[in-house]
Design a protein around this motif. Structure first.
Motif, mmCIF file in Angstrom:
data_model
loop_
_atom_site.group_PDB
_atom_site.id
_atom_site.type_symbol
_atom_site.label_atom_id
_atom_site.label_comp_id
_atom_site.label_asym_id
_atom_site.label_seq_id
_atom_site.Cartn_x
_atom_site.Cartn_y
_atom_site.Cartn_z
ATOM 1 N N PHE A 245 1.226 4.402 1.850
ATOM 2 C CA PHE A 245 1.837 3.124 1.513
ATOM 3 C C PHE A 245 1.250 2.016 2.389
ATOM 4 O O PHE A 245 0.829 0.974 1.906
ATOM 5 N N CYS A 246 1.186 2.283 3.674
ATOM 6 C CA CYS A 246 0.730 1.256 4.605
ATOM 7 C C CYS A 246 -0.732 0.901 4.331
ATOM 8 O O CYS A 246 -1.108 -0.276 4.339
ATOM 9 N N SER A 247 -1.543 1.898 4.053
ATOM 10 C CA SER A 247 -2.953 1.582 3.822
ATOM 11 C C SER A 247 -3.143 0.862 2.500
ATOM 12 O O SER A 247 -4.105 0.122 2.316
ATOM 13 N N SER A 248 -2.212 1.049 1.575
ATOM 14 C CA SER A 248 -2.364 0.339 0.303
ATOM 15 C C SER A 248 -2.175 -1.164 0.506
ATOM 16 O O SER A 248 -2.682 -1.964 -0.274
ATOM 17 N N ILE A 249 -1.456 -1.543 1.561
ATOM 18 C CA ILE A 249 -1.220 -2.981 1.783
ATOM 19 C C ILE A 249 -2.537 -3.683 2.072
ATOM 20 O O ILE A 249 -2.920 -4.632 1.384
ATOM 21 N N PHE A 250 -3.274 -3.176 3.075
ATOM 22 C CA PHE A 250 -4.526 -3.892 3.357
ATOM 23 C C PHE A 250 -5.575 -3.616 2.289
ATOM 24 O O PHE A 250 -6.441 -4.444 2.026
#
Ligand code: SF4
Ligand code: SF4
Lengths: 417, 312, 177
Positions: A245-250
C-alpha cells in the motif's frame, strides 16, 4: 499536430463550436479537427507510431498463438512458476502505478487542495487506464479468460484474498469510470450526465480510498500465501500489505509526474496555459509527497527485516540484491525528490519519478518472479512472453494518448460546462 | 446478489453503504479466520520411507486409475530416478499425479524412496486461496477440485506449500488444474483405499483413519527408535495433512521442505484479512472528517458570504 | 546401479496367496509337517505364480523368523514376550491366518478401533510377504528384483506400460519446455 495547431486557430479543439460559430461534429472531434487524409499523414510522420506498428506486427500473431495453443506456447509458465510477466508486470506492476487516481482525488476533493486541480483529471485517467489494462493483462494470463465474471457471480470464494482483489478492482474500476466520465460528458456535450455525477464526487472519492487501500494491500497479501516460497526479505507476513500500500503511494504519484512530463513535452499543443503554468509547482508538490512516502516505505521495510530477525540474510547474495533494490529504487529517488523539492529543481524531481516508477516495477517483479522459489531455481521469461507484455503495454500507451489528445484532461473545456 | 446491492449502496451513500459492506465482509473474514480442524473421521495414508523399494507400482496404478496419458518411459524403467530438470528431481505434472524419487543418503547402504502426491491438507492452502471455491475438502479427507468453475488464475499453485497442483499449460480451450484427488470419485467415497495404496507390495502406504495413522506412526517409532527419525511429517506441518510420512533419514535429506510453517498457510494471511473490516469502518469517517477540517475555511467563507447577502 | 535395480525389482517380488493354508493343525509341529513346495498365486492378475521352496527356506532359518511366536522357538523380543511368553504354539501358522488379504477393507479398518486391540498396525498379507521376504533377501544378498520371484504377465505389462506395451520413444522426444 504541432504544425497544424500553429497554422489553424481552431485547432486543437476545446469547444463545441469553431471560432466562426459552426459546431464540430463528433467525427471531426475524433479526427482532432483534421481531415482523415491529414490525420493519416501526421500519424505516419510520427516515428513512435512506426515503433508501435512494429510491436504489434509481431505481438498480435503471438497473442493469437496464445489463444489457440495455450499459455504453454508463449510463456515459461510452469508448475513451479505459475505466474510470469503478465501478472508480475501487468497486474502487480500496473496497479500501484495507477494509485494516482485516488491519491489526487483525495488531495483535491477531500483535502480541498484546489491548487492540484489542473492535474487531477490526468491522475484519474492514469488510474483508470492502469486498472483497465491490468485487467486486460489478467485476461491474457487467465487459463479460462471467458470465465472472468465467475468469482463475482457464479462461484464465490469470499474468504480468499483474491476475491477481495477481484471485487475491489472491479468496483474501483467503475468508480474511476464515474470519475473520468465528466471529462467525456463535457467533450460530447451532455451536461446533465456531468451534473449527475458531480453530486457523488465525495462519496466516490471516499469509496476510492477504501477500495484502494484494501486492494493495493491485498495484492501484497496474496504473497503471504507463499511464506515458504518467497524470499523472506521480500516477504513480511505481518507487513506485506502495508508495504504494498505504502509503495503504491509514491508509485502512483511518480507515474503522474512521468506522464505529465511526457505530455507536456510531446503534446504541448494539447495542454492549456493553466496546465503548463502550474505544472512545475504541482510537480514539486507531488515530489514532496513522494519523498515522504518513500521514507515511510524505507522505514517499514527495515522494520520488517528487524521484526522477522532477517539481518543474517542481508549478508547473502540475495541480501546484496535486496540492498541494491533498496538503494536504486528507494533511497536514491528519495534523496533526489527531497533535494529537488528543496531547491525547486523540477528536472531532478522528474528524474526521481522515473527512477521510482522503474523501481516499483522492479520490486513487483522481484516479488512475483525473481525472488519467488528462491530455494529451487530461477526462471527467465520466454521472449514471446516479453513481447506480448510490450504489446499490451503499447496498447495502453496508444489508448492513453488517444484520450489525452481528445478529452479535456490536460486542458479546460471552453464550451459550456 | 447481496453483494451487488452493497456495491450500489456503496457508490451512492458512502458511509451507509460501507457499513453494510462491513457487516458482509466481516462475517466472511471471520469465517476465514476461524480455524477449521479438518474432519476427525477423515481418512489418511501413512507413507513409510523405510519400506518403500522404489518399484513404481503406485505410479503405474495411479496412471491407470486416473486415466492419465501414456508415460514417456515404462513404469518398470528405473532410469527415471536419475532424471534431473532445473536441478530438481521429477515432480508431478499434468500427466502424473504421483512420482517416486530416489535419494542417496550419506551413511546409508541403500537409497531411500519418497512418493510425492497431494498431501490432502486438513486446512488446504489451495482451497483457502481459491476465489471461486473450486476446491472442496470432503469429510472422507480428500481435497478435490471442480474444473467447471475454475478461471485458471493459478493462485492455488502459488499457495500450495508442496508444489502439488499442476496446470494444463498445453491447452487453450480446456486448461485445468490436475492433481491427485485421493481417488475420491472412484474409490475413497465408497470406502475403498486409493489405487496406489492397493498396488503397493510393501505396504509402504498404509491407509486408514488419519487419527489411526498417527497412532500407528507413533507406535512404529516407539518400537523401532533406532530405525526412525522421531517425527511424523504431516502430523503438524501446515496445520496437518492427511498423507503423512515416516523416514529413517532426516526429512530434509530426502526432499522434504522442513521449513514449511507448522500452522495452516491461511494463518499467515490472517493479518491482512483482519484489517479489512477495520479499513471499511474507520476510513469513511476518518476521511470525511479530514475533508470537513480541510475545507472549513471555505465553509466559513461561504457562510460569511451568505450572511452578507442576507444583510444587503 | 545393478544392486539398486535388483532392490527395486524386488518390490513386487513374491506373489501373494492364501496358499499357505496347508494342514497345520497339530501341536508341536516341525518343518517336516509343512509342504516342501508352496505355490503362491494371489497376484496372478499381474504376475505369474511364485513357487516357494518352503523346505529350502526351513533349512536356512528358524521357523520363528517368519512365523513369529506361532511356531518354532519361543519369541525372543521382550516386547513380544509380554504376552507371548506363555501363549505356546498357535493352532494355525499360515501367513494368511493372521495377515488379512483385504487389509484396507472398511470392516477391517473399523475393527482396528477396538481399544483392547494391540496389533493395530499389522501388515496385510501382501505387505507381510514382501516386507519379510525382501527384507531378508536384501540382507543376505539373495535375488530381490520383482521378476526374480514372479514374472510379469500380459496384464502386468499392460499396467506397467512395458514389454509389448512400452511407449514409443518417438512420441516423447519433444519433452515440452
Ligand atoms: S498438498 Fe497442496 S494441493 Fe494438496 S491439499 Fe495441500 S495445499 Fe492443496
Ligand atoms: S491417491 Fe489416487 S490419485 Fe492420488 S496418487 Fe494415489 S492413485 Fe493417484
Amino acid at each position: 499536430m504541432k504544425i497544424f495547431s500553429k497554422q489553424r486557430p481552431e485547432i486543437p479543439i476545446a469547444d463545441h463550436v469553431r471560432p466562426d460559430g459552426t459546431a464540430w461534429s463528433l467525427k471531426e472531434k475524433l479526427f482532432l479537427g483534421l481531415t482523415p487524409g491529414e490525420y493519416m499523414q501526421q500519424f505516419f510522420r510520427n516515428p513512435v507510431n512506426w515503433l508501435m506498428i512494429a510491436v504489434f506486427a509481431v505481438g498480435v500473431p503471438l497473442l493469437l498463438q496464445r489463444y489457440i495453443y495455450g499459455l504453454g506456447a508463449v510463456t515459461h509458465g510452469s508448475n513451479d512458476y505459475p505466474w510470469g510477466l503478465f501478472l508480475g508486470f501487468g497486474l502487480f506492476g500496473m496497479v500501484p502505478l495507477s494509485a494516482s487516481g485516488f491519491m489526487l482525488g483525495t488531495t483535491v476533493e477531500l483535502f480541498g487542495r484546489k491548487d492540484f486541480k489542473p492535474i487531477e483529471r490526468l491522475a484519474l485517467l492514469n488510474g483508470l487506464l492502469g486498472y483497465f489494462f491490468a485487467v486486460l493483462f489478467l485476461e491474457v494470463d487467465l487459463g479460462m479468460p471467458w470465465r472472468l465474471p465467475y468469482p463475482m457471480f457464479v462461484s464465490l470464494g469470499p474468504a480468499a484474498v483474491l476475491f477481495l482483489v477481484a471485487w475491489h478492482v472491479a468496483t474501483y474500476l467503475s468508480v474511476q469510470v464515474a470519475e473520468v466520465l465528466p471529462a467525456f460528458f463535457e467533450w460530447i456535450g451532455w451536461l446533465k450526465g456531468k451534473r449527475a455525477i458531480r453530486k457523488y464526487v465525495l462519496a466516490l472519492t471516499v469509496a476510492g480510498i477504501i477500495l484502494s487501500t484494501l486492494h493495493q494491500g491485498a495484492l501484497g497479501a496474496l504473497f503471504t500465501y507463499a511464506p515458504s516460497k518467497l524470499h523472506p526479505l521480500w516477504l513480511s507476513v505481518n507487513f506485506q500489505w502495508i508495504h504494498f500500500f505504502c509503495s503504491s503511494i509514491f508509485a502512483g504519484l511518480s507515474m503522474v509526474i512521468v506522464a505529465s512530463t511526457l505530455i507536456n513535452r510531446f503534446a504541448s499543443w494539447r495542454c492549456d496555459d493553466n496546465f503548463k503554468n502550474n505544472l512545475d509547482y504541482i510537480t514539486i508538490g507531488l515530489g514532496k509527497g513522494c519523498s515522504y512516502a518513500l521514507i515511510t516505505y524505507l522505514v517499514i521495510k527495515i522494520v520488517a527485516v528487524a521484526h522477522d530477525q532477517e539481518w543474517a540474510y542481508l549478508l547473502t547474495g540475495w541480501g546484496s540484491y535486496f540492498i541494491l533494490e533498496m538503494v536504486l529504487a528507494v533511497i536514491i529517488p528519495m534523496f533526489l525528490f527531497a533535494i529537488g523539492c528543496r531547491n525547486k529543481q523540477v528536472g531532478m524531481i522528474r528524474f526521481a519519478a522515473l527512477l521510482a516508477v522503474l523501481g516499483i516495477v522492479w520490486n513487483r517483479l522481484n516479488t512475483a518472479l525473481f525472488c519467488f522459489n528462491w530455494q529451487i531455481y530461477q526462471e527467465v521469461p520466454h521472449w514471446k512472453e516479453v513481447w506480448i507484455t510490450f504489446t499490451i503495454f503499447a496498447l495502453y500507451f496508444l489508448t492513453y494518448r488517444f484520450i489525452v489528445y481528445r478529452l479535456p484532461i490536460v486542458y479546460t473545456w471552453k464550451g459550456e460546462k | 446478489m447481496k453483494k451487488t446491492v452493497s456495491r450500489r449502496a456503496f457508490l451512492k451513500g458512502g458511509l451507509a453503504g460501507t457499513v453494510a459492506a462491513t457487516t458482509l465482509l466481516n462475517s466472511k473474514s471471520s469465517e476465514a479466520a476461524g480455524s477449521f480442524e479438518g474432519y476427525p473421521e477423515g481418512m489418511g495414508v501413512l507413507v513409510d520411507l523405510t519400506r518403500c523399494v522404489g518399484c513404481r507400482s503406485c505410479e503405474a496404478a495411479c496412471n491407470l486409475e486416473q486415466g492419465l496419458p501414456e508415460p514417456a518411459k515404462p513404469f518398470d524403467d528405473y532410469s527415471v530416478f536419475d532424471e534431473i530438470k532445473h536441478g530438481e528431481k521429477r515432480r508431478t505434472d499434468e500427466t502424473r499425479y504421483t512420482v517416486v524419487n530416489s535419494y542417496d543418503v550419506p551413511g546409508m547402504e541403500h537409497p531411500l524412496f519418497r512418493k510425492v502426491q497431494c498431501n490432502h491438507c486438513q486446512e488446504p492452502a489451495c482451497l483457502t486461496s481459491c476465489f471461486v471455491n473450486a476446491y472442496t475438502k470432503t469429510p472422507e479427507g480428500a481435497v478435490i477440485y471442480n474444473s467447471k468453475v475454475c478461471v485458471g488464475c493459478r493462485t492455488c499453485m502459488v499457495a500450495c506449500p508442496f508444489y502439488i497442483p499442476t496446470f494444463k499449460y498445453s491447452s487453450a480451450f480446456d486448461p485445468k488444474i490436475m492433481k491427485c484427488i485421493f481417488c475420491y470419485d472412484t474409490r475413497l467415497k465408497d470406502g475403498l483405499p486409493p489405487a496406489c495404496v492397493e498396488a503397493c507390495p510393501q505396504e509402504a502406504l498404509t491407509f486408514g483413519k488419519r487419527s489411526d495413522m498417527i497412532e500407528a506412526g507413533r507406535q512404529r517409532i516407539k518400537m523401532n527408535p533406532d530405525k526412525y527419525v522421531d517425527h511424523i511429517y504431516g502430523e503438524h506441518e501446515v496445520g496437518g495433512t492427511a498423507w503423512m510420512y515416516l523416514s529413517s533419514a532426516p526429512f530434509d535429506k530426502v526432499g522434504f521442505d522442513t521449513h514449511v510453517p507448522k500452522e495452516p498457510i491461511l494463518n499467515s494471511v490472517k493479518d491482512f484479512l483482519s484489517i479489512v473490516p477495520m479499513v471499511l469502518t474507520i476510513w469513511p469517517g476518518l476521511f470525511v472528517g479530514f475533508h470537513l477540517l480541510a475545507t472549513r475555511k471555505d465553509a466559513a467563507k461561504k457562510i460569511e458570504e451568505e450572511k452578507k447577502e442576507v444583510k444587503s | 546401479m545393478r544392486t539398486r535395480n535388483k532392490l527395486l525389482h524386488c518390490a513386487l517380488a513374491l506373489a501373494i496367496g492364501t496358499a499357505l493354508s496347508g494342514p497345520f493343525t497339530a501341536n508341536a509341529m516341525d518343518a517336516s509337517d509343512a509342504p516342501d513346495l508352496i505355490t503362491i498365486d494371489s497376484l496372478t492378475n499381474l504376475y505369474g505364480p511364485v513357487e516357494f521352496d518352503h523346505a529350502m527356506h526351513a533349512d536356512l532359518a528358524d521357523c520363528a523368523l517368519c512365523h513369529h511366536h506361532t511356531t518354532g522357538i519361543p519369541a525372543q523380543d521382550p516386547n513380544c514376550l509380554r504376552c507371548h511368553a506363555t501363549s505356546g504354539e498357535a493352532d494355525t501358522v499360515a501367513c494368511a491366518d493372521c495377515h488379512t488379504a483385504d487389509r484396507f477393507n472398511k470392516d477391517y479398518l473399523e475393527s482396528l478401533d477396538d481399544p483392547m486391540l494391540y496389533h493395530v498396525d499389522k501388515p496385510g498379507l501382501k505387505g507381510a510377504y514382501h516386507i519379510n521376504c525382501i527384507g531378508c533377501h536384501v540382507e543376505v544378498g539373495a535375488p530381490s528384483g520383482c521378476q526374480d520371484c514372479h514374472v510379469m504377465n500380459d496384464s502386468g505389462q499392460q499396467m506397467f506400460k512395458t514389454g509389448d506395451y512400452a511407449p514409443d520413444p518417438q512420441d516423447h522426444n519433444n519433452g515440452g519446455h
